[in-house]
Design a protein around this motif. Structure first.
Motif, PDB file in Angstrom:
ATOM      1  N   SER B 110      -5.004  -5.962  -0.173  1.00 50.15           N
ATOM      2  CA  SER B 110      -6.160  -5.178   0.273  1.00 50.15           C
ATOM      3  C   SER B 110      -5.899  -3.715  -0.052  1.00 50.15           C
ATOM      4  O   SER B 110      -4.775  -3.328  -0.389  1.00 50.15           O
ATOM      5  CB  SER B 110      -6.399  -5.382   1.766  1.00 50.15           C
ATOM      6  OG  SER B 110      -5.232  -5.051   2.494  1.00 50.15           O
ATOM      7  N   MET B 111      -6.945  -2.910   0.026  1.00 52.23           N
ATOM      8  CA  MET B 111      -6.821  -1.484  -0.266  1.00 52.23           C
ATOM      9  C   MET B 111      -7.323  -0.716   0.943  1.00 52.23           C
ATOM     10  O   MET B 111      -8.076  -1.232   1.760  1.00 52.23           O
ATOM     11  CB  MET B 111      -7.662  -1.122  -1.501  1.00 52.23           C
ATOM     12  CG  MET B 111      -7.328  -1.906  -2.751  1.00 52.23           C
ATOM     13  SD  MET B 111      -5.735  -1.472  -3.447  1.00 52.23           S
ATOM     14  CE  MET B 111      -6.131   0.109  -4.181  1.00 52.23           C
ATOM     15  N   ASP B 112      -6.912   0.558   1.018  1.00 58.96           N
ATOM     16  CA  ASP B 112      -7.417   1.371   2.117  1.00 58.96           C
ATOM     17  C   ASP B 112      -8.918   1.606   1.952  1.00 58.96           C
ATOM     18  O   ASP B 112      -9.634   1.800   2.916  1.00 58.96           O
ATOM     19  CB  ASP B 112      -6.658   2.698   2.175  1.00 58.96           C
ATOM     20  CG  ASP B 112      -5.240   2.463   2.693  1.00 58.96           C
ATOM     21  OD1 ASP B 112      -5.067   1.513   3.474  1.00 58.96           O
ATOM     22  OD2 ASP B 112      -4.327   3.203   2.304  1.00 58.96           O
ATOM     23  N   ASP B 113      -9.364   1.570   0.735  1.00 60.43           N
ATOM     24  CA  ASP B 113     -10.783   1.667   0.419  1.00 60.43           C
ATOM     25  C   ASP B 113     -11.526   0.481   1.048  1.00 60.43           C
ATOM     26  O   ASP B 113     -11.272  -0.665   0.707  1.00 60.43           O
ATOM     27  CB  ASP B 113     -10.922   1.645  -1.112  1.00 60.43           C
ATOM     28  CG  ASP B 113     -12.374   1.666  -1.542  1.00 60.43           C
ATOM     29  OD1 ASP B 113     -13.257   1.827  -0.675  1.00 60.43           O
ATOM     30  OD2 ASP B 113     -12.607   1.507  -2.758  1.00 60.43           O
ATOM     31  N   ALA B 114     -12.436   0.757   1.975  1.00 59.17           N
ATOM     32  CA  ALA B 114     -13.100  -0.316   2.729  1.00 59.17           C
ATOM     33  C   ALA B 114     -13.987  -1.177   1.839  1.00 59.17           C
ATOM     34  O   ALA B 114     -14.270  -2.332   2.160  1.00 59.17           O
ATOM     35  CB  ALA B 114     -13.916   0.277   3.872  1.00 59.17           C
ATOM     36  N   ASP B 115     -14.418  -0.629   0.701  1.00 64.13           N
ATOM     37  CA  ASP B 115     -15.304  -1.395  -0.180  1.00 64.13           C
ATOM     38  C   ASP B 115     -14.562  -2.495  -0.920  1.00 64.13           C
ATOM     39  O   ASP B 115     -15.176  -3.417  -1.448  1.00 64.13           O
ATOM     40  CB  ASP B 115     -15.937  -0.465  -1.234  1.00 64.13           C
ATOM     41  CG  ASP B 115     -16.924   0.487  -0.586  1.00 64.13           C
ATOM     42  OD1 ASP B 115     -17.390   0.164   0.529  1.00 64.13           O
ATOM     43  OD2 ASP B 115     -17.208   1.538  -1.191  1.00 64.13           O
ATOM     44  N   LEU B 166      -7.413  -1.999  -9.877  1.00 63.30           N
ATOM     45  CA  LEU B 166      -7.298  -1.365  -8.565  1.00 63.30           C
ATOM     46  C   LEU B 166      -7.588   0.128  -8.605  1.00 63.30           C
ATOM     47  O   LEU B 166      -8.229   0.675  -7.709  1.00 63.30           O
ATOM     48  CB  LEU B 166      -5.889  -1.573  -7.992  1.00 63.30           C
ATOM     49  CG  LEU B 166      -5.462  -2.998  -7.690  1.00 63.30           C
ATOM     50  CD1 LEU B 166      -4.067  -3.008  -7.110  1.00 63.30           C
ATOM     51  CD2 LEU B 166      -6.431  -3.659  -6.720  1.00 63.30           C
ATOM     52  N   PHE B 167      -7.087   0.794  -9.651  1.00 60.92           N
ATOM     53  CA  PHE B 167      -7.163   2.254  -9.658  1.00 60.92           C
ATOM     54  C   PHE B 167      -7.970   2.787 -10.834  1.00 60.92           C
ATOM     55  O   PHE B 167      -8.013   3.996 -11.058  1.00 60.92           O
ATOM     56  CB  PHE B 167      -5.749   2.840  -9.701  1.00 60.92           C
ATOM     57  CG  PHE B 167      -4.862   2.355  -8.577  1.00 60.92           C
ATOM     58  CD1 PHE B 167      -5.088   2.749  -7.268  1.00 60.92           C
ATOM     59  CD2 PHE B 167      -3.824   1.487  -8.839  1.00 60.92           C
ATOM     60  CE1 PHE B 167      -4.280   2.299  -6.243  1.00 60.92           C
ATOM     61  CE2 PHE B 167      -3.012   1.017  -7.806  1.00 60.92           C
ATOM     62  CZ  PHE B 167      -3.242   1.425  -6.505  1.00 60.92           C
ATOM     63  N   GLY B 174       2.655   6.566  -7.184  1.00 62.01           N
ATOM     64  CA  GLY B 174       2.487   7.283  -5.920  1.00 62.01           C
ATOM     65  C   GLY B 174       1.303   6.783  -5.119  1.00 62.01           C
ATOM     66  O   GLY B 174       1.201   7.055  -3.928  1.00 62.01           O
ATOM     67  N   LYS B 175       0.411   6.044  -5.743  1.00 65.65           N
ATOM     68  CA  LYS B 175      -0.726   5.508  -5.006  1.00 65.65           C
ATOM     69  C   LYS B 175      -0.308   4.305  -4.159  1.00 65.65           C
ATOM     70  O   LYS B 175       0.774   3.752  -4.349  1.00 65.65           O
ATOM     71  CB  LYS B 175      -1.844   5.123  -5.973  1.00 65.65           C
ATOM     72  CG  LYS B 175      -2.471   6.352  -6.624  1.00 65.65           C
ATOM     73  CD  LYS B 175      -3.654   6.013  -7.483  1.00 65.65           C
ATOM     74  CE  LYS B 175      -4.215   7.279  -8.120  1.00 65.65           C
ATOM     75  NZ  LYS B 175      -5.125   6.989  -9.224  1.00 65.65           N
ATOM     76  N   THR B 176      -1.184   3.878  -3.266  1.00 66.75           N
ATOM     77  CA  THR B 176      -0.825   2.861  -2.298  1.00 66.75           C
ATOM     78  C   THR B 176      -1.740   1.640  -2.377  1.00 66.75           C
ATOM     79  O   THR B 176      -2.947   1.773  -2.572  1.00 66.75           O
ATOM     80  CB  THR B 176      -0.913   3.438  -0.869  1.00 66.75           C
ATOM     81  OG1 THR B 176      -0.178   4.640  -0.838  1.00 66.75           O
ATOM     82  CG2 THR B 176      -0.374   2.464   0.158  1.00 66.75           C
ATOM     83  N   LEU B 177      -1.150   0.459  -2.245  1.00 65.62           N
ATOM     84  CA  LEU B 177      -1.941  -0.754  -2.048  1.00 65.62           C
ATOM     85  C   LEU B 177      -1.351  -1.490  -0.854  1.00 65.62           C
ATOM     86  O   LEU B 177      -0.242  -1.174  -0.410  1.00 65.62           O
ATOM     87  CB  LEU B 177      -1.943  -1.622  -3.310  1.00 65.62           C
ATOM     88  CG  LEU B 177      -0.620  -2.018  -3.953  1.00 65.62           C
ATOM     89  CD1 LEU B 177      -0.015  -3.206  -3.255  1.00 65.62           C
ATOM     90  CD2 LEU B 177      -0.844  -2.341  -5.420  1.00 65.62           C
TER      91      LEU B 177
END
Lengths: 411, 456
Positions: B110-115, B166-167, B174-177
């Motif tokens: 999942s991602m922090d992005d709610a969509d 994802l990105f 440095g990004k997060t999943l």
């Protein structure tokens, strides 16, 4: 009446042409017989009934979003709600998707007083509705009830086994109900008594009819059903629908599950038939390949015989004319050519039998195929005979148009 | 002269269009079918690690318990994988220049992005040498450090495809999943490593070993990661039993120390000397563990090169091999068929040859002329065969695409002819055509001209 003498002498003068046809019909037999056999075996596997209600089953996976294991309460709530949906015959928790080829299998050597035998089985964990959802009949005793169900297998007391496992473990004709058995299908008898004294034993309470539940072909003695909610991060539900209700339910069920708890992902809605097709894909491909092989080989050989006979007829126009002038009937000439073809094909088939068996032997030795039964060899021979005759028939009929006058004209 | 012969051949073909078409068709179909099957086999057996074939070795140890073989043992009598306990010990050896212990595991992504719609993803949990051993180059960032293979570091390496998904591509270091709800930091982006067959891990079918996500080996204990795929245990394994009342952590620790096999192990051994020393090391380890009662059988091992590993796992199915053999027999039938028809056809033209000979043509000239005609048919058949095989491969591709091959990660586009196969195609066509033409040409050149002159 069968002009064997002249035919043989003519063939002898045309050794090369004849031997090429002989070779061709021999090779054709080798392919046709072996391909038909492989084809038949695969069709049998594809059409073999599995014993479960495969047409009306689908599965669905549910995973919680966060960490942690699925709770028994959650599973019981879900299945109870699913059974209320109209169009659902029954729904249950199941550890492995039917006919998906994914299963838990155990093979154990069992030692009786003097003999060693192997029991190999699939372990399937499910709830009290499992057997009815699969559509498998109960032959004896009872299936699980709610009080049998456990979260830890160590607390389990009862199991249900399929007829095959019962026969393998206790012997045919012995009543398995009330007998003790391990999850690997071993009975604590004979030398086993000592070896299994520390193993956990379960009481057999029911016997289910034999069915191929996890795999399409029966690869083992059968199934042992365990009344056990495996502590797991995800869960699979099996839903049996009323005829023609599956399509609609495959949409309604995920909705219902989402509605019950939105904090989980619902994936893998798939029919058992699609699992089965996936499992049998290689066999379906093989069926197409073998059919193509048979059709192609037959047409090439057939066309080859037509072409060659045509040329022979043309080359012997003069000879035919002479024979007609000397009183041979039209049918006599046609028969002559057909006999000639039959003779050549027959010689080819003699070599063909050797080639066919040789090819089959190679397939058996290197590629785990089965030995060719005699019936397929005979069937193949009949086919090639018929093929040769019908291919020769068209050009042979052409000889009827040759008039006896040809004999006088040519010289 | 050659041009004239070609002209004669063309005229002769036009004189008997049906017969000629039949010969070209038969030869073409035979060549096409053999080509298609050879291409399928070639693709199925592709060795993506061919460049390092002599240095990479897949390890098998004779770790089955005394009274039974592990389920799914290969025909060399040894199990396909190794246990966690063995893998972690062997990783410490410095003899291989790189060594990799790994398995597949399933995660909820999942991602922090709610969509973003959460979904499940298969990731490869591996020691850090994976990328250098299999030559998977980094585009951004780098591999996790050595500590991450021993203790939990919440880092991941993703490949281009997943990065795009994802990105939206770019430098995502440095990004997060989130996996199972926990945040993981992307520390590297690599090129896609999707060989078919997935030689690095053949336990889950032809392409099952390929993943888009890579996680450090140190997470196994902390996150209690279990394999998504094969795991075999032995009933007689004394170390196996999880006692009642054990905590989840204690129970998992038992799983890590028992005989169950669920990890793949690769070692890179640059030369024969390293290999010999490694075998000594393995033997020492094995005998030591046997003394402790962990292993029951005598020391035995297999270090398979990628090619040997592919063969051992039968990546080319028996069905494909059988069909290829049948196709070869079929080609022989087609050649025999063409030879028979050509013989008959050229024989019919023998009177013409007789006249040419009477007018002074040498036997050699007659032979060459007839061979040109036969070869002409052969080359037409070969060309038709190449064309037909491309059509057939197109059909195979579309069948694969329709069968939901995408679902399995099978890239149907791989079923195309490469240059090697094209060379073999041309060769098969050429050989068949020469074979088909040689005999009839020779036979006709031996005819007595007088015989035909008399008849005329």
């Amino acid at each position: 009446m069968f002009e064997f003498g002249p035919i043989l002498r003519t063939l002898w003068r045309n050794k090369i042409g004849a031997s090429l046809i002989i070779l061709q019909s021999a090779l054709t037999l080798a392919i046709v017989a072996n391909a038909t056999f492989v084809l038949q075996q695969r069709l049998q596997l594809i059409n073999q009934p599995t014993g479960i209600d495969e047409q009306h089953l689908f599965t669905i996976d549910v995973k919680p979003l966060g960490q942690g294991l699925f709770s028994v309460g959650e599973i019981q709530r879900d299945t109870l709600e699913l059974r209320q949906i109209t169009g659902v015959v029954d729904a249950s928790y199941i550890s492995d998707k039917p006919l998906s080829g994914s299963y838990s299998q155990s093979n154990r050597n069992a030692q009786d007083d003097d003999t060693t035998f192997t029991i190999s089985l699939n372990q399937l964990t499910t709830d009290p509705h499992g057997l009815h959802t699969l559509g498998v009949a109960l032959e004896q005793g009872r299936f699980f009830n709610d009080s049998d169900m456990v979260r830890d297998l160590k607390e389990g007391k009862v199991v249900v086994i399929s007829r095959g496992v019962a026969d393998a473990a206790f012997g045919e004709g012995v009543n398995p109900i009330g007998q003790q058995i391990t999850t690997f299908g071993l009975p604590p008898t004979g030398k086993h008594k000592q070896a299994l004294k520390d193993s956990q034993l379960f009481t057999v309470v029911g016997v289910a009819a034999d069915a191929n539940i996890t795999s399409v072909a029966s690869v083992n003695d059968g199934v042992i059903f365990l009344p056990f909610y495996q502590p797991d991060k995800s869960v699979t539900y099996l839903i049996r629908c009323q005829p023609s209700q599956c399509n609609q339910l495959m949409l309604a069920v995920p909705q219902k599950l989402k509605q019950l708890d939105n904090h989980r992902i619902i994936t893998g809605v798939s029919t058992v038939m699609s699992n089965k097709d996936e499992l049998l894909r290689a066999d379906h491909t093989m069926v197409v390949m073998m059919m193509a092989a048979i059709v192609l080989v037959s047409s090439i050989t057939g066309l080859g015989v037509i072409g060659l006979t045509l040329i022979w007829v043309n080359r012997r126009r003069w000879q035919i004319g002479v024979r007609r002038a000397l009183g041979a009937t039209r049918m006599g000439i046609v028969r002559y050519f057909l006999m000639e073809n039959l003779l050549v094909t027959s010689i080819g088939l003699c070599f063909g039998v050797i080639l066919t068996l040789g090819l089959n032997q190679l397939l058996v030795e290197y590629y785990q195929m089965q030995a060719l039964p005699l019936s397929y060899l005979l069937l193949g021979m009949a086919c090639v005979w018929l093929l040769g005759l019908s291919a020769a028939f068209v050009p042979a009929l052409r000889t009827t148009t040759i008039s006896p006058a040809v004999a006088t004209r040519s010289i | 002269m050659f041009g004239y012969y070609l002209q004669l051949a063309w005229r002769s073909i036009k004189k008997t269009p049906v017969m000629s078409a039949l010969m070209v068709l038969a030869l073409g179909v035979g060549v096409a079918i053999v080509m298609t099957m050879l291409t399928l086999q070639h693709v199925e057996s592709n060795n993506a690690l061919a460049a390092k074939n002599e240095q990479l070795f897949y390890l098998q140890l004779n770790s089955s318990p005394a009274d039974e073989l592990f389920f799914g043992s290969l025909e060399n009598g040894m199990p396909r994988m190794v246990s966690y306990r063995t893998a972690t010990t062997l990783l410490k050896s410095s003899i291989p220049s790189h060594s990799v212990a790994m398995f597949r595991s399933m995660f909820v992504l999942s991602m922090d992005d709610a969509d973003y719609q959460p979904g499940s993803i298969v990731g490869r949990v591996s020691s850090r040498d994976f990328f250098s051993l299999f030559d998977v180059p980094f585009i951004y960032g780098k591999v996790w450090n050595k500590q991450a293979d021993e203790s939990a570091k919440y880092q991941v390496v993703i490949d281009q495809t997943l990065n795009q998904q994802l990105f939206g591509g770019g430098n995502s270091v440095g990004k997060t999943l989130r996996l199972e709800g926990k945040p993981y930091q992307v520390i590297g982006v690599v090129h896609d490593f999707m060989p078919v067959p997935s030689v690095q891990d053949l336990t889950m079918g032809k392409t099952g070993g390929n993943t888009h996500l890579y996680l450090p080996f140190g997470l196994v204990r902390a996150e209690q990661l279990t394999p998504y795929g094969q795991k075999s245990c032995a009933a007689s394994d004394a170390n196996q039993d999880v006692e009642l009342g054990m905590s989840a952590n204690e129970a998992f620790e038992v799983e890590l120390q028992n005989l169950c096999i669920w990890l793949q192990f690769w070692a890179e051994l640059p030369n024969a000397d390293a290999k010999a020393r490694y075998v000594d090391y393995l033997q020492q380890y094995f005998n030591e563990q046997k003394k402790l009662g962990f292993f029951a059988r005598d020391f035995d091992y297999a270090l398979s090169t990628p090619q040997q590993w592919l063969n051992l796992n039968h990546v080319v199915s028996n069905d494909t091999k059988v069909t290829t053999w049948l196709a070869l027999v079929f080609l022989v039938i087609c050649i025999v068929n063409t030879v028979a028809l050509l013989t008959a056809k050229l024989w019919r033209q023998a009177p013409e040859a007789g006249i040419r000979q009477a007018l002074g043509a040498s036997r050699g000239a007659i032979f060459v002329q007839n061979l040109v005609e036969a070869g002409f048919v052969g080359i037409l058949g070969g060309a038709f065969g190449i064309l037909l095989s491309q059509v057939m491969l197109m059909v195979v591709r579309s069948i694969l695409a329709n069968n939901g091959a995408a679902l399995l990660g099978t890239d149907s586009s791989i079923y195309s002819t490469d240059s090697t196969m094209l060379a073999v195609t041309v060769l098969v066509a050429l050989i068949s055509s020469v074979l088909a033409g040689l005999y009839p040409a020779w036979q006709v050149s031996r005819t007595q001209p007088a015989h035909y002159l008399k008849v005329q």
